[in-house]
Scaffold this motif. Sequence first.
Motif, short mmCIF file in Angstrom:
data_model
loop_
_atom_site.label_atom_id
_atom_site.label_comp_id
_atom_site.label_asym_id
_atom_site.label_seq_id
_atom_site.Cartn_x
_atom_site.Cartn_y
_atom_site.Cartn_z
N LEU A 191 -4.02 13.01 -0.26
CA LEU A 191 -4.96 13.00 -1.38
C LEU A 191 -4.41 13.74 -2.60
O LEU A 191 -4.65 13.35 -3.74
CB LEU A 191 -6.22 13.74 -0.88
N SER B 150 -4.45 -5.13 9.83
CA SER B 150 -4.36 -5.58 8.44
C SER B 150 -2.97 -5.36 7.83
O SER B 150 -2.73 -5.79 6.71
CB SER B 150 -5.41 -4.86 7.58
N ASN C 201 -1.35 14.04 -3.59
CA ASN C 201 -0.13 13.45 -4.17
C ASN C 201 -0.41 13.01 -5.62
O ASN C 201 -1.52 12.65 -5.96
CB ASN C 201 0.28 12.23 -3.33
N ARG D 108 -6.62 7.23 10.52
CA ARG D 108 -6.70 5.85 10.07
C ARG D 108 -6.69 5.74 8.55
O ARG D 108 -7.30 6.57 7.86
CB ARG D 108 -7.98 5.20 10.62
N LEU D 109 -6.00 4.74 8.05
CA LEU D 109 -5.89 4.53 6.61
C LEU D 109 -6.30 3.12 6.20
O LEU D 109 -6.70 2.89 5.06
CB LEU D 109 -4.43 4.73 6.16
N PHE D 110 -6.18 2.17 7.14
CA PHE D 110 -6.38 0.75 6.82
C PHE D 110 -7.31 0.10 7.85
O PHE D 110 -7.44 0.61 8.97
CB PHE D 110 -5.04 0.01 6.84
N PRO D 111 -7.90 -1.04 7.51
CA PRO D 111 -8.69 -1.78 8.50
C PRO D 111 -7.81 -2.24 9.68
O PRO D 111 -6.59 -2.31 9.55
CB PRO D 111 -9.21 -2.99 7.72
N ARG D 112 -8.46 -2.54 10.77
CA ARG D 112 -7.76 -3.02 11.96
C ARG D 112 -6.92 -4.26 11.65
O ARG D 112 -7.34 -5.14 10.89
CB ARG D 112 -8.78 -3.43 13.04
N ALA E 287 -1.12 -1.13 -4.47
CA ALA E 287 -2.34 -0.36 -4.22
C ALA E 287 -1.94 1.00 -3.67
O ALA E 287 -0.91 1.13 -3.00
CB ALA E 287 -3.24 -1.08 -3.23
N ALA E 288 -2.73 2.01 -3.96
CA ALA E 288 -2.47 3.34 -3.41
C ALA E 288 -3.57 3.70 -2.44
O ALA E 288 -4.74 3.40 -2.67
CB ALA E 288 -2.42 4.37 -4.52
N VAL E 289 -3.18 4.33 -1.35
CA VAL E 289 -4.15 4.74 -0.33
C VAL E 289 -3.99 6.23 -0.06
O VAL E 289 -2.96 6.65 0.46
CB VAL E 289 -3.95 3.92 0.97
N PRO E 290 -4.98 7.02 -0.45
CA PRO E 290 -4.85 8.46 -0.24
C PRO E 290 -5.35 8.87 1.14
O PRO E 290 -6.31 8.30 1.65
CB PRO E 290 -5.80 9.02 -1.31
N PHE F 261 0.84 -1.19 0.00
CA PHE F 261 0.00 0.00 0.00
C PHE F 261 0.88 1.25 0.00
O PHE F 261 1.63 1.48 0.94
CB PHE F 261 -0.89 0.01 1.23
#
Lengths: 341, 341
Positions: free
Chosen positions: B95, B130, B97, B124-128, B115-118, B90
């Motif tokens: 946002l 994970s 970028n 928080r960015l990801f599920p617990r 995968a990209a995560v903005p 990830f």
Amino acid sequence: MGETFPMKGGDSEYSYTKNSNYQKLASDAVKDEIKEAVIGSLDAEPRSTKVAIADLGCSVGPNTFFTVQNLIEAVQKKWPSETLLEFQVFFNDHLGNDFNTLFSSLPPERQYHAAAVPGSFHGRLFPRSSITVAHSSYALQWLSKQPQGVHNEGRIHYSGAGTDVVKAYSDQYEKDLSCFMSARAEEIVKGGVLVLVVPGTPDGISQSDHPVGVMFNYLGYSLMELANEGVVDKDKIDKFNLPIYAPVMGEMKRVIENNGCFSIEKMELTDPRSKVDGPIDVAKLIMHMRAGMEGVFSAHFGDSVVDKMFAKISDKAQEMSHFIESGYSKSTQLLVVLKRK
Amino acid sequence: MGETFPMKGGDSEYSYTKNSNYQKLASDAVKDEIKEAVIGSLDAEPRSTKVAIADLGCSVGPNTFFTVQNLIEAVQKKWPSETLLEFQVFFNDHLGNDFNTLFSSLPPERQYHAAAVPGSFHGRLFPRSSITVAHSSYALQWLSKQPQGVHNEGRIHYSGAGTDVVKAYSDQYEKDLSCFMSARAEEIVKGGVLVLVVPGTPDGISQSDHPVGVMFNYLGYSLMELANEGVVDKDKIDKFNLPIYAPVMGEMKRVIENNGCFSIEKMELTDPRSKVDGPIDVAKLIMHMRAGMEGVFSAHFGDSVVDKMFAKISDKAQEMSHFIESGYSKSTQLLVVLKRK
């Protein structure tokens, strides 16, 4: 790696963002049905509290956001006691898709962790058994490449063409769909769901008379007029085959059954127009088509020819209306819901 | 939501893509150490065959790709018998970028699902539970906003400023880092690893004399010259506080211990110059600084002032060399390796 022609990025007049309302209405037509099918089919007890959802061929939005919201609501309704469910949504499209625009239009109030995954859905995109619900709407009609080795004189599509051309398209489609299914079979968890919405061809009508073919035929006529005016080589038109295909139900079924990893929970033709009020605005439809397909034409013919081609077809909007109306009144949208065995 | 000023996107002369080699060399200086620390610390037996790696504040590449490759090699070495390990990486940044540029430069031969995560890593960015390994290099020095309520006359940074200014920066830093740690504590699996590389301030030297402060002081001088020339309001300079902070070890340690969810496996000052051959090229360093920081200056002063400011500081390159050289010979890079308890 096939050819990739993403939807028109950014948010300009011709962008997909501003020209995808008919696609939204077509999705809306099956929205409730998808929700019910997901609730009915989903059989993957959440091993953790994480639910991963993927939209394959998401383009730049906003339609993908409505789609994803609908899927999340379905899962929440299926597992209401899991109050701690956390959703991670993977937005997938080709590498060249405008993900910056996608990200900038993400709903601020979203209740999920968003991620983008670049790459062709004809190959692997995610780790094994990592996706709970996958969805793809109006994307699988794109072939990974133009059907090869066929002579398609004066046409740019199988619509109205000879059986050898139709077969070349069909073969390429089955090959592509087969790759797609193999990849999804590895990625979707046991009991997980795969929802597909694609343009389909009703059994009753000849595959070469599919209503969207009307549009492609007119694009072909426009190009031939430009050839007669000396703007483009006729040879170039003969060599171009628009890589878009609308299967009959039997074709899809065969590929899915050959794959063998999914049970068919639902497969039916639906009417994409059921949510459209009044007659189709053909001028608007042409803009939509341009936002979705300009790239593939530009790569082959160049921007200047494409501008002229869309100018020509716009002049024919009135003439096309009748054919479009009668074509679109048919059930030409295939809704498929599969469960990973 | 804090202010966000991404690295310069695209691949033009001033882009981060073309101006991040010193950051690469600084990363290279701790590359092997990170690898060993990950191998030594990682204690999350793979529950499935999926390993999720996150690079937080990845910018547009290419540095993030080297970083990620190094982490993957560490995990493979740790779990050599897991031949079926699948990596999902990830790439996270704000946002704004340029993720399109990031995607277009993804290594074609990569052995992971990208995968990209903005979004801001202060939330928080990801599920617990994970993420297996999270990493952040040269990103946490950015504060979520400018320290408020301090009068910082004729300066744009805490370097050389009064204790109230330094305290305002330090407070903001601890608040931000605390949010960062809370989010990561939820996202990283038990036994997972968090690696941080940040500019740090050695205990021996006053926090206001940190070597990177030399650069910021010169930027401040350049702006003051422009104020004297009537190009920019002095008041505007007084009101601007560059939101960048280099903590001392004790500060980081305090926040991590207050969070309580991580054990400190390694925390040390390293020399970011150990892989740099010969003297620092100050002109190049200025270009690097511009690629990283142009956005935050432009938002406050406007593009035209920023162009003039960088022209002025370029004239001072010769004069700055001595200070830069002596500053950069110190161990000003903080390497922190944490394990989720």
